[in-house]
Design a protein around this motif. Structure first.
Motif, PDB file in Angstrom:
ATOM      1  N   ALA A 124       1.012  -0.440  -0.063  1.00  8.71           N
ATOM      2  CA  ALA A 124       0.153   0.593   0.521  1.00  8.71           C
ATOM      3  C   ALA A 124      -1.120   0.723  -0.308  1.00  8.71           C
ATOM      4  CB  ALA A 124       0.888   1.925   0.571  1.00  8.71           C
ATOM      5  N   ILE A 125      -2.207   1.099   0.361  1.00 13.30           N
ATOM      6  CA  ILE A 125      -3.491   1.253  -0.316  1.00 13.30           C
ATOM      7  C   ILE A 125      -4.064   2.634  -0.026  1.00 13.30           C
ATOM      8  CG2 ILE A 125      -5.865   0.380  -0.480  1.00 13.30           C
ATOM      9  CD1 ILE A 125      -3.947  -1.701  -1.413  1.00 13.30           C
ATOM     10  N   LEU A 126      -4.469   3.342  -1.061  1.00 16.07           N
ATOM     11  CA  LEU A 126      -5.312   4.529  -0.933  1.00 16.07           C
ATOM     12  C   LEU A 126      -6.670   4.096  -1.448  1.00 16.07           C
ATOM     13  CD1 LEU A 126      -6.192   7.465  -0.703  1.00 16.07           C
ATOM     14  CD2 LEU A 126      -5.103   7.877  -2.912  1.00 16.07           C
ATOM     15  N   HIS A 127      -7.668   4.052  -0.564  1.00 15.68           N
ATOM     16  CA  HIS A 127      -8.970   3.518  -0.939  1.00 15.68           C
ATOM     17  C   HIS A 127     -10.074   4.438  -0.454  1.00 15.68           C
ATOM     18  CE1 HIS A 127     -12.345   0.430  -0.466  1.00 15.68           C
ATOM     19  NE2 HIS A 127     -12.107   0.523  -1.755  1.00 15.68           N
ATOM     20  N   VAL A 128     -10.905   4.896  -1.361  1.00 11.34           N
ATOM     21  CA  VAL A 128     -12.089   5.670  -1.013  1.00 11.34           C
ATOM     22  C   VAL A 128     -13.275   4.847  -1.480  1.00 11.34           C
ATOM     23  CG1 VAL A 128     -13.365   7.812  -1.376  1.00 11.34           C
ATOM     24  CG2 VAL A 128     -10.862   7.845  -1.283  1.00 11.34           C
ATOM     25  N   GLY A 129     -14.031   4.302  -0.542  1.00 10.88           N
ATOM     26  CA  GLY A 129     -15.178   3.475  -0.881  1.00 10.88           C
ATOM     27  C   GLY A 129     -15.304   2.315   0.076  1.00 10.88           C
ATOM     28  N   ASN A 130     -16.243   1.438  -0.200  1.00  9.18           N
ATOM     29  CA  ASN A 130     -16.489   0.248   0.604  1.00  9.18           C
ATOM     30  C   ASN A 130     -15.618  -0.898   0.128  1.00  9.18           C
ATOM     31  OD1 ASN A 130     -18.333   0.753   2.605  1.00  9.18           O
ATOM     32  ND2 ASN A 130     -20.110   0.352   1.324  1.00  9.18           N
ATOM     33  N   SER A 131     -15.288  -1.779   1.056  1.00  8.06           N
ATOM     34  CA  SER A 131     -14.556  -2.999   0.715  1.00  8.06           C
ATOM     35  C   SER A 131     -15.048  -4.128   1.598  1.00  8.06           C
ATOM     36  CB  SER A 131     -13.061  -2.803   0.944  1.00  8.06           C
ATOM     37  OG  SER A 131     -12.343  -3.302  -0.129  1.00  8.06           O
ATOM     38  N   GLU A 132     -15.268  -5.294   1.024  1.00 11.31           N
ATOM     39  CA  GLU A 132     -15.671  -6.446   1.823  1.00 11.31           C
ATOM     40  C   GLU A 132     -14.475  -7.088   2.510  1.00 11.31           C
ATOM     41  OE1 GLU A 132     -18.315  -9.441   0.323  1.00 11.31           O
ATOM     42  OE2 GLU A 132     -19.307  -7.962  -0.959  1.00 11.31           O
ATOM     43  N   ASN A 133     -13.414  -7.350   1.764  1.00  7.87           N
ATOM     44  CA  ASN A 133     -12.233  -8.023   2.302  1.00  7.87           C
ATOM     45  C   ASN A 133     -10.969  -7.276   1.904  1.00  7.87           C
ATOM     46  OD1 ASN A 133     -13.567 -10.507   3.342  1.00  7.87           O
ATOM     47  ND2 ASN A 133     -14.104 -10.735   1.187  1.00  7.87           N
ATOM     48  N   ILE A 134     -10.105  -7.053   2.898  1.00  6.79           N
ATOM     49  CA  ILE A 134      -8.819  -6.421   2.633  1.00  6.79           C
ATOM     50  C   ILE A 134      -7.735  -7.250   3.295  1.00  6.79           C
ATOM     51  CG2 ILE A 134      -7.393  -4.363   2.976  1.00  6.79           C
ATOM     52  CD1 ILE A 134      -9.958  -2.735   3.112  1.00  6.79           C
ATOM     53  N   SER A 135      -6.702  -7.589   2.533  1.00  2.82           N
ATOM     54  CA  SER A 135      -5.568  -8.341   3.058  1.00  2.82           C
ATOM     55  C   SER A 135      -4.296  -7.688   2.544  1.00  2.82           C
ATOM     56  CB  SER A 135      -5.635  -9.801   2.592  1.00  2.82           C
ATOM     57  OG  SER A 135      -4.471 -10.487   2.989  1.00  2.82           O
ATOM     58  N   LEU A 136      -3.440  -7.237   3.477  1.00  2.51           N
ATOM     59  CA  LEU A 136      -2.197  -6.572   3.100  1.00  2.51           C
ATOM     60  C   LEU A 136      -1.044  -7.250   3.811  1.00  2.51           C
ATOM     61  CD1 LEU A 136      -3.383  -2.886   3.569  1.00  2.51           C
ATOM     62  CD2 LEU A 136      -3.360  -4.201   1.469  1.00  2.51           C
ATOM     63  N   GLU A 137       0.053  -7.445   3.099  1.00  4.24           N
ATOM     64  CA  GLU A 137       1.239  -8.067   3.695  1.00  4.24           C
ATOM     65  C   GLU A 137       2.481  -7.445   3.089  1.00  4.24           C
ATOM     66  OE1 GLU A 137       3.495 -12.360   3.639  1.00  4.24           O
ATOM     67  OE2 GLU A 137       1.315 -12.358   3.504  1.00  4.24           O
ATOM     68  N   ALA A 138       3.359  -6.957   3.964  1.00  3.56           N
ATOM     69  CA  ALA A 138       4.649  -6.427   3.528  1.00  3.56           C
ATOM     70  C   ALA A 138       5.708  -7.011   4.460  1.00  3.56           C
ATOM     71  CB  ALA A 138       4.670  -4.912   3.580  1.00  3.56           C
ATOM     72  N   ARG A 139       6.679  -7.697   3.881  1.00  6.90           N
ATOM     73  CA  ARG A 139       7.768  -8.285   4.659  1.00  6.90           C
ATOM     74  C   ARG A 139       9.090  -7.722   4.153  1.00  6.90           C
ATOM     75  NH1 ARG A 139       6.429 -14.410   6.330  1.00  6.90           N
ATOM     76  NH2 ARG A 139       4.164 -14.255   6.377  1.00  6.90           N
ATOM     77  N   VAL A 140       9.902  -7.223   5.106  1.00  7.44           N
ATOM     78  CA  VAL A 140      11.184  -6.624   4.764  1.00  7.44           C
ATOM     79  C   VAL A 140      12.258  -7.226   5.656  1.00  7.44           C
ATOM     80  CG1 VAL A 140      12.505  -4.479   4.603  1.00  7.44           C
ATOM     81  CG2 VAL A 140      10.050  -4.462   4.112  1.00  7.44           C
ATOM     82  N   LYS A 141      13.336  -7.682   5.060  1.00  6.26           N
ATOM     83  CA  LYS A 141      14.499  -8.163   5.802  1.00  6.26           C
ATOM     84  C   LYS A 141      15.576  -7.099   5.679  1.00  6.26           C
ATOM     85  CE  LYS A 141      17.429 -11.024   7.787  1.00  6.26           C
ATOM     86  NZ  LYS A 141      17.351 -11.341   9.187  1.00  6.26           N
ATOM     87  N   HIS A 142      15.958  -6.511   6.833  1.00 11.04           N
ATOM     88  CA  HIS A 142      17.009  -5.492   6.864  1.00 11.04           C
ATOM     89  C   HIS A 142      18.336  -6.163   7.194  1.00 11.04           C
ATOM     90  CE1 HIS A 142      14.430  -1.916   6.646  1.00 11.04           C
ATOM     91  NE2 HIS A 142      13.546  -2.686   7.249  1.00 11.04           N
ATOM     92  N   ILE A 143      19.337  -5.911   6.370  1.00  9.55           N
ATOM     93  CA  ILE A 143      20.661  -6.507   6.556  1.00  9.55           C
ATOM     94  C   ILE A 143      21.691  -5.385   6.533  1.00  9.55           C
ATOM     95  CG2 ILE A 143      22.380  -8.096   5.622  1.00  9.55           C
ATOM     96  CD1 ILE A 143      19.990  -9.506   4.184  1.00  9.55           C
ATOM     97  N   ARG A 144      22.561  -5.369   7.510  1.00 10.01           N
ATOM     98  CA  ARG A 144      23.662  -4.392   7.530  1.00 10.01           C
ATOM     99  C   ARG A 144      24.960  -5.178   7.441  1.00 10.01           C
ATOM    100  NH1 ARG A 144      23.605   0.267  11.769  1.00 10.01           N
ATOM    101  NH2 ARG A 144      22.202   1.066  10.212  1.00 10.01           N
TER     102      ARG A 144
END
Length: 126
Positions: free
Chosen positions: A97-117
C-alpha cells in the motif's frame, strides 16, 4: 515533472506493514511489491515444506498490461503550486500500500496473494 511543495499538518498511521510506503513530497518512481500465502487450517498441522512461492502459478503468471492507445491532451494551470492536506488518518496499511502526497512520474504496485483453505477429512477430525 512539475515542481510542487506538499504541506501536511497531521499524519497519523497506526500500522504500516509488508512493503507499505509513506511518501510525503514528489518522487520520480514508486515501486511496491508484495507476495503472501494465506493458509487457513482446521488443525495446526505443519508439513515442513510450506511457503515455496514457485509451487503456485499465481506468483509467476505475467500481469497483462493493456497499452494506452487514446491520444491524451492535458492542459493545467496551477496558480499556487502547493499541495495542502490538513489531516491524514489511517488505521492500517498492508501489502504494498502507498500513502503518497505529492507528484509522481511512475507508479507500479503489485500484490499477489494465494488463499488456501485446508479442511480435515471426516476421519481426521479430533
Amino acid at each position: 515533472m512539475l515542481k510542487r511543495s506538499s504541506v501536511v499538518n497531521t499524519v497519523k498511521v497506526n500500522s504500516a506493514s509488508f512493503a507499505s510506503t509513506i511518501q510525503l513530497g514528489d518522487s520520480c518512481s514508486i515501486n511496491g511489491f508484495s507476495r503472501a500465502l494465506a493458509v487457513q487450517r482446521e488443525a495446526e498441522v505443519f508439513y515442513g515444506k510450506e511457503g515455496n512461492f514457485s509451487n503456485y502459478q499465481v506468483f509467476s503468471e505475467p500481469i497483462p498490461l493493456m497499452p494506452i492507445t487514446e491520444k491524451i491532451t492535458i492542459s493545467t494551470h496551477n496558480t499556487l503550486p502547493v499541495i495542502k492536506v490538513n489531516t491524514i488518518s489511517i488505521i492500517a496499511m498492508s501489502s504494498a500500500a502507498i500513502l503518497h502526497v505529492g507528484n509522481s512520474e511512475n507508479i507500479s504496485l503489485e500484490a499477489r496473494v494465494k488463499h488456501i483453505r485446508q479442511l480435515l477429512n471426516a476421519d481426521e477430525e479430533q
